[in-house]
Design an enzyme around this catalytic site. Structure first.
Site, PDB file in Angstrom:
ATOM      1  N   ARG A  12     -15.745  -3.748  -4.982  1.00  0.00           N
ATOM      2  CA  ARG A  12     -14.481  -3.461  -4.288  1.00  0.00           C
ATOM      3  C   ARG A  12     -13.454  -2.869  -5.266  1.00  0.00           C
ATOM      4  NH1 ARG A  12      -9.107  -4.324  -4.573  1.00  0.00           N
ATOM      5  NH2 ARG A  12      -9.499  -6.460  -5.259  1.00  0.00           N
ATOM      6  N   ASP A  13     -12.891  -3.691  -6.131  1.00  0.00           N
ATOM      7  CA  ASP A  13     -11.847  -3.189  -7.050  1.00  0.00           C
ATOM      8  C   ASP A  13     -12.425  -2.078  -7.922  1.00  0.00           C
ATOM      9  OD1 ASP A  13      -9.346  -3.052  -8.225  1.00  0.00           O
ATOM     10  OD2 ASP A  13      -9.346  -5.090  -9.003  1.00  0.00           O
ATOM     11  N   CYS A 238      -6.372  -0.240  -8.930  1.00  0.00           N
ATOM     12  CA  CYS A 238      -5.811   0.003  -7.597  1.00  0.00           C
ATOM     13  C   CYS A 238      -5.304   1.438  -7.505  1.00  0.00           C
ATOM     14  CB  CYS A 238      -4.668  -0.972  -7.346  1.00  0.00           C
ATOM     15  SG  CYS A 238      -3.821  -0.651  -5.793  1.00  0.00           S
TER      16      CYS A 238
HETATM   17  N1  COA Z   1      -8.969  -1.134   8.881  1.00  0.00           N
HETATM   18  C1  COA Z   1      -9.142   0.084   9.435  1.00  0.00           C
HETATM   19  N2  COA Z   1      -8.164   0.765  10.061  1.00  0.00           N
HETATM   20  C2  COA Z   1      -6.957   0.179  10.113  1.00  0.00           C
HETATM   21  C3  COA Z   1      -6.705  -1.086   9.542  1.00  0.00           C
HETATM   22  C4  COA Z   1      -7.778  -1.749   8.904  1.00  0.00           C
HETATM   23  N3  COA Z   1      -7.627  -2.939   8.332  1.00  0.00           N
HETATM   24  N4  COA Z   1      -5.428  -1.409   9.759  1.00  0.00           N
HETATM   25  C5  COA Z   1      -4.881  -0.388  10.435  1.00  0.00           C
HETATM   26  N5  COA Z   1      -5.778   0.563  10.653  1.00  0.00           N
HETATM   27  C6  COA Z   1      -5.633   1.852  11.345  1.00  0.00           C
HETATM   28  C7  COA Z   1      -4.884   1.720  12.649  1.00  0.00           C
HETATM   29  O1  COA Z   1      -5.773   1.378  13.685  1.00  0.00           O
HETATM   30  C8  COA Z   1      -4.343   3.115  12.810  1.00  0.00           C
HETATM   31  O2  COA Z   1      -5.371   3.996  13.204  1.00  0.00           O
HETATM   32  P1  COA Z   1      -5.087   5.322  14.045  1.00  0.00           P
HETATM   33  O3  COA Z   1      -4.227   6.189  13.182  1.00  0.00           O
HETATM   34  O4  COA Z   1      -6.455   5.866  14.265  1.00  0.00           O
HETATM   35  O5  COA Z   1      -4.391   4.827  15.278  1.00  0.00           O
HETATM   36  C9  COA Z   1      -3.958   3.490  11.399  1.00  0.00           C
HETATM   37  O6  COA Z   1      -4.813   2.690  10.546  1.00  0.00           O
HETATM   38  C10 COA Z   1      -2.511   3.211  11.081  1.00  0.00           C
HETATM   39  O7  COA Z   1      -2.218   1.890  11.417  1.00  0.00           O
HETATM   40  P2  COA Z   1      -0.908   1.156  10.898  1.00  0.00           P
HETATM   41  O8  COA Z   1      -0.927  -0.250  11.380  1.00  0.00           O
HETATM   42  O9  COA Z   1       0.312   1.992  11.225  1.00  0.00           O
HETATM   43  O10 COA Z   1      -1.187   1.128   9.378  1.00  0.00           O
HETATM   44  P3  COA Z   1      -0.470   1.873   8.172  1.00  0.00           P
HETATM   45  O11 COA Z   1      -0.625   3.332   8.262  1.00  0.00           O
HETATM   46  O12 COA Z   1       0.888   1.302   8.039  1.00  0.00           O
HETATM   47  O13 COA Z   1      -1.395   1.349   6.968  1.00  0.00           O
HETATM   48  C11 COA Z   1      -2.835  -0.344   6.054  1.00  0.00           C
HETATM   49  C12 COA Z   1      -1.501  -0.027   6.683  1.00  0.00           C
HETATM   50  C13 COA Z   1      -2.741  -1.767   5.545  1.00  0.00           C
HETATM   51  C14 COA Z   1      -3.916  -0.247   7.083  1.00  0.00           C
HETATM   52  C15 COA Z   1      -3.126   0.666   4.931  1.00  0.00           C
HETATM   53  O14 COA Z   1      -1.982   0.805   4.140  1.00  0.00           O
HETATM   54  C16 COA Z   1      -4.284   0.250   4.089  1.00  0.00           C
HETATM   55  O15 COA Z   1      -5.428   0.230   4.514  1.00  0.00           O
HETATM   56  N6  COA Z   1      -4.056  -0.103   2.834  1.00  0.00           N
HETATM   57  C17 COA Z   1      -5.121  -0.535   1.960  1.00  0.00           C
HETATM   58  C18 COA Z   1      -4.666  -0.578   0.590  1.00  0.00           C
HETATM   59  C19 COA Z   1      -5.764  -0.951  -0.362  1.00  0.00           C
HETATM   60  O16 COA Z   1      -6.928  -1.034  -0.061  1.00  0.00           O
HETATM   61  N7  COA Z   1      -5.335  -1.193  -1.606  1.00  0.00           N
HETATM   62  C20 COA Z   1      -6.228  -1.522  -2.666  1.00  0.00           C
HETATM   63  C21 COA Z   1      -6.642  -2.918  -2.642  1.00  0.00           C
HETATM   64  S1  COA Z   1      -5.336  -4.031  -3.051  1.00  0.00           S
HETATM   65 ZN    ZN Z   2      -7.483  -5.473  -9.512  1.00  0.00          ZN
END
Ligand code: COA
Ligand code: ZN
Length: 305
Positions: A12-13, A238
């Site tokens: 993952r990371d 990250c």
């Molecule tokens: N898995 C898959 N899709 C997801 C999701 C998830 N956990 N959470 C939200 N979505 C989808 C929504 O369904 C939506 O889809 P659409 O555009 O097809 O309708 C879209 O993502 C936007 O949803 P929203 O709730 O507005 O999310 P956002 O754009 O504010 O993003 C996160 C929020 C959390 C989903 C996004 O920032 C993210 O995945 N971050 C991950 C960060 C990461 O992995 N960091 C490294 C590890 S710490």
């Molecule tokens: Zn880390």
């Protein structure tokens, strides 16, 4: 010998930030090498937006393959919200980790939520996961320094960790997301955290950006922590935290711990096999600070055999 518990977070990371796309079958092969090396706990993937992290788009395929192939492995997955939990549960997840950063800006950059909202979503996600019978972890990211806001206030870290403990997170992972910690600060922060939360429920997650990952892990060991995240070959970082280099390498942590009288259950030779595979997959040299010495040892043994 006293035991320490290591969760390898390479799949993952380690992989989330890599330019090279790694296939689901190759990710499975990497997890199999880790398990063969004796790693008992692996963070397999994350159920995040595939737009945010394309490398993790196959989470729903990978997790069931891993759990079918390696039923005894403790397999956890990162979920940022309820949608992630729903996807993870549908894929048969047994353990999830929520991710909460200790500063306002880091939460916005990472998961597009403010700090209070992120804390509430983490609490809800933990509760919902527990209701499904899942084990839980909660990351407190940027627990030392934030790439956007500088030194993270210690009282904020303790307060968030306590909130995650109150939400019954099984393990609370204090994460130095950008690798800015140093041993004296680790000692100080962990003393404050251990005064609030039993050490058995705390884990630490270090990055080796400044070469202090192993020193920080030692400070954590001396403070009474026995749960560690690390990443084989030191891969990691990250994508939303500028300046974050790779994680503390699992092989460096295992070497340090075993040489200091702690049992890890992990074979360094086995880890070398995982590093060889990861190098093939990512097409670049990998390994922590001990890698040159470990390779020389292996070459000597092979010459004798
Ligand atoms: N898995 C898959 N899709 C997801 C999701 C998830 N956990 N959470 C939200 N979505 C989808 C929504 O369904 C939506 O889809 P659409 O555009 O097809 O309708 C879209 O993502 C936007 O949803 P929203 O709730 O507005 O999310 P956002 O754009 O504010 O993003 C996160 C929020 C959390 C989903 C996004 O920032 C993210 O995945 N971050 C991950 C960060 C990461 O992995 N960091 C490294 C590890 S710490
Ligand atoms: Zn880390």
């Amino acid at each position: 010998m006293e035991r320490i518990h290591i969760t390898d977070v390479a799949p993952r990371d380690g992989l989330q930030n890599q330019a090279v796309a790694v296939s689901t079958a190759d990710k499975l092969a990497l997890v199999e090498r880790l398990a063969a090396a004796g790693v008992a706990s692996v963070e397999i993937t994350s159920f995040v937006s595939p737009k945010a992290v394309p490398q993790m788009a196959d989470a729903g395929e990978l997790l069931p393959l891993v759990q079918a192939r390696l039923p005894a492995l403790r397999s956890s997955v990162l979920v940022p919200n309820l949608k992630g939990l729903e996807r993870a549960h549908a894929a048969g997840a047994r353990e999830i980790a929520v991710v909460l950063s200790a500063t306002e800006t880091m939460n916005r950059k990472n998961i597009n939520m403010g700090l209070e909202q992120a804390a509430e979503v983490s609490e809800q996600t933990l509760r919902a996961a527990q209701a499904l019978g899942l084990h839980t972890r909660a990351y407190i990211a940027v627990a030392f320094e934030c790439p956007f806001e500088g030194t993270t206030p210690l009282d904020a870290v303790v307060a968030l960790a306590q909130r995650m403990a109150a939400a019954d997170a099984g393990e609370i992972v204090i994460a130095d997301t950008i690798g800015a910690a140093a041993p004296a600060e680790v000692k100080l922060r962990l003393a404050a955290l251990i005064a609030a939360i039993p050490a058995e429920r705390l884990a630490v997650h270090f990055h080796d950006t400044r070469g202090l990952g192993a020193a920080n892990a030692w400070a954590a060991l001396e403070a009474g922590i026995r749960r560690f995240d690390a990443s084989v070959g030191g891969i990691g970082g990250c994508p939303f935290a500028p300046g974050a280099a790779g994680n503390l390498a699992t092989e460096d942590l295992v070497l340090m711990a075993e040489r200091s009288g702690f049992a890890t259950g992990i074979s360094l030779d086995g880890l070398m096999g995982a590093i060889d595979l990861a190098q093939d997959l990512l097409q670049r040299p990998l390994g922590g600070r001990s890698i040159a010495w470990l390779r020389r040892q292996r070459d000597k043994q092979q010459a004798l055999a």
